[in-house]
Scaffold this motif. Structure first.
Motif, mmCIF file in Angstrom:
data_model
loop_
_atom_site.group_PDB
_atom_site.id
_atom_site.type_symbol
_atom_site.label_atom_id
_atom_site.label_comp_id
_atom_site.label_asym_id
_atom_site.label_seq_id
_atom_site.Cartn_x
_atom_site.Cartn_y
_atom_site.Cartn_z
ATOM 1 N N ASN A 1 48.347 69.202 102.933
ATOM 2 C CA ASN A 1 47.851 70.565 103.163
ATOM 3 C C ASN A 1 46.611 70.551 104.057
ATOM 4 O O ASN A 1 46.446 71.410 104.932
ATOM 5 C CB ASN A 1 47.521 71.242 101.837
ATOM 6 C CG ASN A 1 48.758 71.816 101.156
ATOM 7 O OD1 ASN A 1 49.709 72.191 101.825
ATOM 8 N ND2 ASN A 1 48.741 71.879 99.838
ATOM 9 N N GLU A 2 45.744 69.572 103.826
ATOM 10 C CA GLU A 2 44.537 69.450 104.646
ATOM 11 C C GLU A 2 44.888 69.152 106.097
ATOM 12 O O GLU A 2 44.293 69.720 107.023
ATOM 13 C CB GLU A 2 43.638 68.350 104.080
ATOM 14 C CG GLU A 2 43.014 68.692 102.737
ATOM 15 C CD GLU A 2 42.203 67.540 102.172
ATOM 16 O OE1 GLU A 2 42.083 66.505 102.875
ATOM 17 O OE2 GLU A 2 41.695 67.662 101.046
ATOM 18 N N GLU B 1 47.737 69.912 107.553
ATOM 19 C CA GLU B 1 48.363 71.120 108.100
ATOM 20 C C GLU B 1 47.304 72.145 108.498
ATOM 21 O O GLU B 1 47.407 72.771 109.572
ATOM 22 C CB GLU B 1 49.318 71.721 107.066
ATOM 23 C CG GLU B 1 50.070 72.945 107.587
ATOM 24 C CD GLU B 1 50.974 73.564 106.540
ATOM 25 O OE1 GLU B 1 51.978 74.186 106.921
ATOM 26 O OE2 GLU B 1 50.663 73.430 105.339
ATOM 27 N N GLU B 2 46.295 72.323 107.664
ATOM 28 C CA GLU B 2 45.231 73.270 107.989
ATOM 29 C C GLU B 2 44.493 72.856 109.258
ATOM 30 O O GLU B 2 44.149 73.702 110.096
ATOM 31 C CB GLU B 2 44.252 73.374 106.815
ATOM 32 C CG GLU B 2 44.833 74.083 105.590
ATOM 33 C CD GLU B 2 43.863 74.111 104.427
ATOM 34 O OE1 GLU B 2 42.704 73.665 104.616
ATOM 35 O OE2 GLU B 2 44.247 74.575 103.343
ATOM 36 N N LYS B 3 44.279 71.557 109.399
ATOM 37 C CA LYS B 3 43.581 71.056 110.587
ATOM 38 C C LYS B 3 44.403 71.331 111.849
ATOM 39 O O LYS B 3 43.868 71.757 112.878
ATOM 40 C CB LYS B 3 43.326 69.554 110.424
ATOM 41 C CG LYS B 3 42.519 68.929 111.547
ATOM 42 C CD LYS B 3 42.079 67.516 111.189
ATOM 43 C CE LYS B 3 43.250 66.594 110.991
ATOM 44 N NZ LYS B 3 42.809 65.176 110.848
ATOM 45 N N ASN C 1 46.802 73.649 112.165
ATOM 46 C CA ASN C 1 46.894 75.095 112.389
ATOM 47 C C ASN C 1 45.630 75.648 113.033
ATOM 48 O O ASN C 1 45.688 76.570 113.863
ATOM 49 C CB ASN C 1 47.163 75.810 111.059
ATOM 50 C CG ASN C 1 48.588 75.623 110.576
ATOM 51 O OD1 ASN C 1 49.486 75.316 111.357
ATOM 52 N ND2 ASN C 1 48.803 75.792 109.284
ATOM 53 N N THR C 2 44.485 75.096 112.653
ATOM 54 C CA THR C 2 43.228 75.505 113.299
ATOM 55 C C THR C 2 43.255 75.154 114.777
ATOM 56 O O THR C 2 42.839 75.950 115.637
ATOM 57 C CB THR C 2 42.032 74.816 112.618
ATOM 58 O OG1 THR C 2 41.990 75.200 111.243
ATOM 59 C CG2 THR C 2 40.731 75.190 113.297
#
Length: 260
Positions: free
Chosen positions: A106-107, A109-111, A113-114
């Motif tokens: 998840n971390e 993926e968030e990176k 997506n940012t």
């Protein structure tokens, strides 16, 4: 004279009872020897002995008629309890591992997506958290010219920036796969869509691995051609979605060989 002989015969004691008494003592001795050695007998041998003695000593029920010796039953119960406890601990550890792995993906993926938002690449670069791992999808027109497998010069920097996003601790296995639409291709470079898809995956992987922080042992490439479409090939929009490169980040401890 006859009276004296009769008196001597009356005084003689009948000792015939000693024979069955001695037999009984012998059987009791054998029983105690078996009971003494019971702790060292396994269940199968005990049942065999029990069956043999029960066939001889009939009448009533006794310790020999039990399928397991008492201490064997107690030992089995303890072992079963320990085994259940061990299995529960293993399940709990596995659940914690999956939860931790999901948090890590998840971390990542968030990176990514940012990064997509900052570069305005939402229509070209997509992420999906699947049961297999974190899937990064790159549409082909952001990296390749039509019918070609070499990453365009203007997009090499993009591939390098994606490689930075794949640096993880601990490192994960990464599978890069190429996909095409179903429009036949045959030119001097490629004789099939399968060939084109393989070379696109390999060329993307080469650029990613220019990043020295990534371990080449953790990477693999494959091509599926037109055989794993994500949309219909009946429309231009669908064919565009099918022409893609996918980067799959596998959960930690999983590699391509043991994937289901």
């Amino acid at each position: 004279m006859a009276k004296r002989r009769r008196k001597k015969e009356e005084q003689h004691t009948d000792e015939s009872w000693l024979i069955p008494y001695a037999d009984l003592l012998t059987l009791l001795l054998a029983l105690f020897v078996i009971l003494f050695g019971m702790s060292s007998l396994d269940a199968q041998k005990f049942r065999q002995l029990a069956s043999a003695f029960n066939a001889t000593l009939t009448g009533g029920t006794g310790v020999l008629e039990y399928p397991y010796p008492p201490n064997e039953i107690e030992k089995t119960d303890v072992e079963n309890a320990d085994l259940l406890k061990m299995k529960e601990e293993e399940k709990e550890a596995e659940r914690n591992k999956i939860k931790e792995e999901k948090n890590q993906l998840n971390e990542v993926e968030e990176k990514i997506n940012t990064y997509i938002d900052e570069k305005n690449l939402s229509g070209k670069l997509q992420t999906t958290l699947t049961s297999e791992g974190l899937l990064i999808t790159i549409l082909d027109d952001i990296l390749f010219d039509s019918g070609k497998a070499d990453v365009r010069n203007q997009d090499i920097q993009l591939a390098k920036e994606i490689s930075e996003l794949l640096v993880m601790n601990p490192p994960h296995h990464v599978v890069i796969s190429g996909h095409t639409d179903n429009v036949p291709i045959k030119n001097s470079h490629f004789d099939s869509n399968w060939h084109l898809s393989v070379m696109r995956a390999v060329n993307v992987m080469k650029i990613l691995l220019e990043n020295e922080q990534l371990d080449p042992k953790m990477f693999s490439a494959k091509g599926y051609g037109e055989f794993k479409p994500v949309a219909s090939n009946d429309t231009a929009v669908g064919r565009q979605k099918n022409r893609r490169v996918e980067i799959l980040v596998l959960p930690y401890g999983t590699n391509e060989k043991n994937r289901n």
